[in-house]
Design a protein around this motif. Structure first.
Motif, PDB file in Angstrom:
ATOM      1  N   THR A  87      73.538  39.719  65.581  1.00 43.65           N
ATOM      2  CA  THR A  87      72.232  40.564  66.402  1.00 43.65           C
ATOM      3  C   THR A  87      70.933  39.508  65.900  1.00 43.65           C
ATOM      4  N   THR A  88      71.032  38.872  65.026  1.00 41.81           N
ATOM      5  CA  THR A  88      69.816  38.078  64.638  1.00 41.81           C
ATOM      6  C   THR A  88      69.922  36.453  65.404  1.00 41.81           C
ATOM      7  N   GLY A  89      70.972  36.312  66.057  1.00 45.19           N
ATOM      8  CA  GLY A  89      71.358  35.266  66.749  1.00 45.19           C
ATOM      9  C   GLY A  89      72.141  34.033  66.230  1.00 45.19           C
ATOM     10  N   ARG A  90      72.721  34.265  65.090  1.00 46.51           N
ATOM     11  CA  ARG A  90      73.337  33.528  64.319  1.00 46.51           C
ATOM     12  C   ARG A  90      74.838  33.158  64.657  1.00 46.51           C
ATOM     13  N   ALA A  91      75.435  32.036  64.617  1.00 43.44           N
ATOM     14  CA  ALA A  91      76.867  32.048  65.133  1.00 43.44           C
ATOM     15  C   ALA A  91      77.855  32.680  63.906  1.00 43.44           C
ATOM     16  N   PHE A  92      78.723  33.429  64.416  1.00 45.91           N
ATOM     17  CA  PHE A  92      79.475  34.163  63.545  1.00 45.91           C
ATOM     18  C   PHE A  92      80.994  33.734  63.765  1.00 45.91           C
ATOM     19  N   VAL A  93      81.589  33.319  62.874  1.00 46.32           N
ATOM     20  CA  VAL A  93      83.076  32.733  62.893  1.00 46.32           C
ATOM     21  C   VAL A  93      84.027  33.934  61.903  1.00 46.32           C
ATOM     22  N   PRO A  94      84.754  34.503  62.632  1.00 48.73           N
ATOM     23  CA  PRO A  94      85.583  35.580  61.807  1.00 48.73           C
ATOM     24  C   PRO A  94      86.882  34.858  61.092  1.00 48.73           C
ATOM     25  N   ALA A  95      87.231  35.608  59.980  1.00 45.01           N
ATOM     26  CA  ALA A  95      88.490  35.386  59.239  1.00 45.01           C
ATOM     27  C   ALA A  95      89.166  36.469  59.116  1.00 45.01           C
ATOM     28  N   SER A  96      88.902  37.612  59.323  1.00 42.70           N
ATOM     29  CA  SER A  96      89.630  38.775  58.973  1.00 42.70           C
ATOM     30  C   SER A  96      88.844  39.833  59.928  1.00 42.70           C
ATOM     31  N   CYS A  97      89.904  40.894  60.159  1.00 42.12           N
ATOM     32  CA  CYS A  97      89.367  41.911  61.066  1.00 42.12           C
ATOM     33  C   CYS A  97      89.843  43.320  60.643  1.00 42.12           C
ATOM     34  N   PHE A  98      89.095  44.360  60.594  1.00 41.66           N
ATOM     35  CA  PHE A  98      89.532  45.499  60.148  1.00 41.66           C
ATOM     36  C   PHE A  98      89.056  46.620  60.978  1.00 41.66           C
ATOM     37  N   ALA A  99      89.565  47.860  61.005  1.00 41.98           N
ATOM     38  CA  ALA A  99      89.042  49.157  61.556  1.00 41.98           C
ATOM     39  C   ALA A  99      89.130  50.185  60.648  1.00 41.98           C
ATOM     40  N   ASP A 100      87.885  51.024  60.611  1.00 39.78           N
ATOM     41  CA  ASP A 100      88.145  52.097  59.365  1.00 39.78           C
ATOM     42  C   ASP A 100      88.406  53.209  60.002  1.00 39.78           C
ATOM     43  N   GLU A 101      88.374  54.238  59.341  1.00 40.24           N
ATOM     44  CA  GLU A 101      88.951  55.737  59.790  1.00 40.24           C
ATOM     45  C   GLU A 101      88.106  56.250  60.849  1.00 40.24           C
ATOM     46  N   HIS A 102      87.000  55.811  61.113  1.00 37.95           N
ATOM     47  CA  HIS A 102      86.245  56.523  62.148  1.00 37.95           C
ATOM     48  C   HIS A 102      86.249  55.418  63.570  1.00 37.95           C
ATOM     49  N   GLY A 103      86.720  54.613  63.477  1.00 35.71           N
ATOM     50  CA  GLY A 103      87.049  53.609  64.736  1.00 35.71           C
ATOM     51  C   GLY A 103      86.102  52.585  64.629  1.00 35.71           C
ATOM     52  N   ASN A 104      85.322  52.354  63.611  1.00 35.36           N
ATOM     53  CA  ASN A 104      84.478  51.199  63.786  1.00 35.36           C
ATOM     54  C   ASN A 104      85.313  49.756  63.328  1.00 35.36           C
ATOM     55  N   VAL A 105      84.843  48.965  64.086  1.00 37.37           N
ATOM     56  CA  VAL A 105      85.414  47.406  63.728  1.00 37.37           C
ATOM     57  C   VAL A 105      84.467  46.562  62.772  1.00 37.37           C
ATOM     58  N   LEU A 106      85.316  46.231  61.978  1.00 31.07           N
ATOM     59  CA  LEU A 106      84.568  45.179  61.005  1.00 31.07           C
ATOM     60  C   LEU A 106      85.269  43.925  60.988  1.00 31.07           C
ATOM     61  N   LEU A 107      84.405  42.891  60.679  1.00 35.03           N
ATOM     62  CA  LEU A 107      84.811  41.296  60.433  1.00 35.03           C
ATOM     63  C   LEU A 107      84.308  40.764  59.328  1.00 35.03           C
ATOM     64  N   SER A 108      85.107  39.969  58.609  1.00 38.78           N
ATOM     65  CA  SER A 108      84.454  39.227  57.606  1.00 38.78           C
ATOM     66  C   SER A 108      85.001  37.887  58.242  1.00 38.78           C
TER      67      SER A 108
END
Length: 198
Positions: free
Chosen positions: A98-119
């Protein structure tokens, strides 16, 4: 970091740090948290001043302990993170913060609340970074993913991104901070006050 900030740091090296007054919410919005908001666990008022937001984002970094802060002249204003240090958007098949920087994902996760996280990596920032996918982009994420449904296993599905298949792993929200080495609510060391408002 802005040159004016570097000069202020050199001129006033011993300004106390500030804690609790600035927050980053789950949608990547910066918020000011007055004493009432801090005492009652409220998110605070959104910052709307575009020049101030840009200044915060240019001078947003972390310390050696995993606390994220905004270098406001000579003062470190530590940020209360409502989830992760970065929030990412998925727009036209491309991830960026959201700060306008490129993000390149390596891993993906979903938590118990349905949120999606990326590293992955954030342009201009060293090391692996944890990012929460903005909730407005969950539908776009789902259309680019295949889910395993009720099947038991180590993965929940596959996120198809930029010609790659990234497995979606389960994660528990309470584990995120420790796993990715950041502090969501930085506190002053013993004997140091909360500091003055930025």
């Amino acid at each position: 970091m802005d040159e004016v900030v570097r000069q202020a740091m050199a001129r006033w090296p011993n300004v106390p740090n500030c804690y609790g007054w600035l927050a980053l919410d789950r949608r990547g919005q910066w918020r000011m948290r007055n004493e009432f908001a801090q005492q009652h666990g409220l998110s605070g008022d959104p910052i709307r001043h575009e020049a101030l937001i840009a200044f915060i984002e240019r001078n947003y970094t972390r310390d050696e302990h995993g606390g994220w802060y905004f270098q406001n002249g000579p003062q470190r204003v530590f940020v209360s993170l409502m989830y992760t240090p970065w929030i990412v958007r998925l727009h036209n098949g491309v991830l960026s913060t959201t700060t306008g920087r490129a993000f390149v994902p390596a891993s993906c996760f979903a938590d118990e609340h349905g949120n999606v996280l990326l590293s992955g990596t954030v342009d201009g920032v060293d090391g692996e970074q944890a990012a929460l996918l903005h909730d407005h982009d969950l539908d776009a994420f789902s259309t680019t993913s295949d889910w395993h449904g009720e099947a038991c296993g180590a993965t929940l599905g596959v996120f198809h991104y930029d010609g790659r298949d990234i497995e979606i792993e389960p994660i528990v929200e309470a584990e995120v901070e420790k796993r990715f080495g950041f502090i969501s609510s930085p506190l002053p060391p013993a004997g140091e006050g909360l500091g003055e408002r930025a």
